[in-house]
Write an enzyme that holds these catalytic residues in place. Structure first.
Site, mmCIF file in Angstrom:
data_model
loop_
_atom_site.group_PDB
_atom_site.id
_atom_site.type_symbol
_atom_site.label_atom_id
_atom_site.label_comp_id
_atom_site.label_asym_id
_atom_site.label_seq_id
_atom_site.Cartn_x
_atom_site.Cartn_y
_atom_site.Cartn_z
ATOM 1 N N GLY A 88 39.293 28.478 50.265
ATOM 2 C CA GLY A 88 38.349 29.326 50.975
ATOM 3 C C GLY A 88 38.456 30.768 50.515
ATOM 4 O O GLY A 88 38.733 31.029 49.351
ATOM 5 N N LEU A 89 38.237 31.686 51.454
ATOM 6 C CA LEU A 89 38.297 33.126 51.176
ATOM 7 C C LEU A 89 37.350 33.516 50.048
ATOM 8 O O LEU A 89 37.687 34.338 49.196
ATOM 9 C CB LEU A 89 39.725 33.563 50.801
ATOM 10 N N CYS A 90 36.183 32.871 49.994
ATOM 11 C CA CYS A 90 35.244 33.262 48.949
ATOM 12 C C CYS A 90 33.853 33.469 49.544
ATOM 13 O O CYS A 90 32.853 33.044 48.987
ATOM 14 C CB CYS A 90 35.226 32.257 47.813
ATOM 15 N N GLY A 91 33.811 34.108 50.689
ATOM 16 C CA GLY A 91 32.531 34.494 51.272
ATOM 17 C C GLY A 91 31.662 33.310 51.619
ATOM 18 O O GLY A 91 32.140 32.271 52.055
ATOM 19 N N ALA A 244 32.934 35.273 43.883
ATOM 20 C CA ALA A 244 32.629 35.415 45.309
ATOM 21 C C ALA A 244 33.846 35.911 46.055
ATOM 22 O O ALA A 244 33.744 36.759 46.952
ATOM 23 C CB ALA A 244 32.176 34.069 45.867
#
Lengths: 289, 85
Positions: A88-91, A244
């Protein structure tokens, strides 16, 4: 009004969050450079392969064409191959890909087709399961390796070709994010199986000899074409994820900075207010004497 | 008189250079490609290609798997899935 101690605690906690987002942003920037280099390096193969496919597919057509090119003759059962990231952590990257996949699925269902999903990457599983839980045919795990390479693409492709040969679907679409720049990554959907005929088949000006014949070569090249497509999707996914992530973490770092400023102002104000009240109390006490 | 030879894998362009001759292990037998070879396309069985940099030089062997060779007026292009240098 929060006490001074509470405010100080919050400021410190936001500061450490900012450190983490900042670190993640720098890691993503470094990885993005590598992913872009990989995408660059993969381009010669893709362009040459496409050229060869174009010159071959123009020559082989009609009944003799292999099933991967001609299809099963029906387009009832559709398989959506959705490529998501593992982390995750990609907007909004994964959300956008899933949205595109769901749109496509709904459109196909409205046309009365059967839809199933083949999910690559962990982050697409939960949101698609929520709406289309019973339609997930298979999941392909890429989280075991750090950067998915051609081996993973090969494994996924042979999985898909096996399913196609077993007659589990008629048409496969590939949905994956395309890296434009670190700010924009667009989800696109292309047809994977049957292999779409090249748009401008080379006119047979040059007399080329084939060994073995055209059909045998084409039959061998089609699975490779699917592998190449999947590999391209994995590479694009990698670049998109890092891009991202970089943008999202940059935003997060900036937000944390703003929040720290706001909290510091609030902290200073309450400190001042506390000092003023204390002074007033002392002065009032002195006057009373 | 040099043959332009390119070896490409999905991951990268392995080599792009001018050589004298390349002997390719085609599916239906080995074939050598010199400059000016007629347009030709063949699948390759897994094995070693022999690259001759100059006439009479000792060949250099490059093992490829899952390959495919195309000879055009531009030279020889080998697309391979795996290359062991």
């Amino acid at each position: 009004m929060a006490s001074l101690k509470e405010l100080k605690g919050r400021i410190n906690s936001v500061k450490s969050t900012q450190k983490i987002t900042k670190a993640k942003q720098m890691v993503a920037a470094a990885k993005l450079r590598r992913a872009q280099a990989a995408a660059e390096a993969a381009r010669p193969y893709a362009t040459r392969f496409a050229a060869v496919m174009a010159s071959l597919a123009g020559k082989v057509s009609g009944d003799s064409a292999p099933r991967l090119l001609a299809g099963t003759g029906s387009d009832k059962r559709h398989l959506l191959v959705v490529v998501n990231t593992d982390k995750g952590l990609c907007g909004g990257l994964n959300a956008n890909v899933v949205k595109e996949a769901k749109l496509k699925a709904r459109a196909l269902i409205d046309e009365g087709k059967d839809v199933s999903f083949y999910l690559i990457g962990r982050k697409g599983r939960a949101p698609i399961k929520r709406d289309f839980g019973s339609m997930i045919a298979r999941e392909f795990d890429t989280s075991t390796v750090r950067t998915p390479g051609f081996e993973e693409a090969e494994a996924a492709a042979s999985d898909l070709i096996g399913m196609f040969a077993a007659g589990e679907f008629d048409v496969a679409h590939l949905i994956f994010p395309v890296f434009r720049n670190s700010l924009t990554q667009e989800p696109v959907s292309t047809q994977l199986i049957p292999v779409p005929a090249p748009e401008n088949p080379a006119n047979g000006a040059a007399v080329v000899e084939y060994e073995p014949d055209e059909e045998a070569i084409l039959a061998e090249l089609l699975p490779r074409y699917i592998k190449t497509q999947l590999f391209g999707a994995l590479i694009e996914r990698e670049a998109s994820e890092q891009g991202a992530s970089m943008t999202a973490m940059d935003n997060a770092t900036r937000n944390a900075g703003d929040l720290i400023n706001k909290l510091t102002i609030q902290y200073n104000r309450s400190r001042q207010a506390a000092i003023t009240t204390e002074l007033i109390e002392i002065i009032a006490g002195a006057e009373a004497l | 008189m040099a043959l332009h030879f390119e070896l490409v894998t999905p991951e990268r362009l392995v080599r792009s250079e001018d050589v004298y001759m390349v002997v390719v292990p085609g599916n239906e037998g080995e074939f050598g490609v010199l400059e000016g070879h007629a347009p030709f396309m063949s699948t390759i069985r897994d094995g070693a290609m022999r690259v001759y940099r100059t006439d009479g030089a000792a060949p250099e062997e490059v093992a490829v798997r899952g390959g495919f060779a195309e000879v055009s007026e531009k030279g020889l292009t080998v697309l391979a899935e795996h290359v062991e240098d």
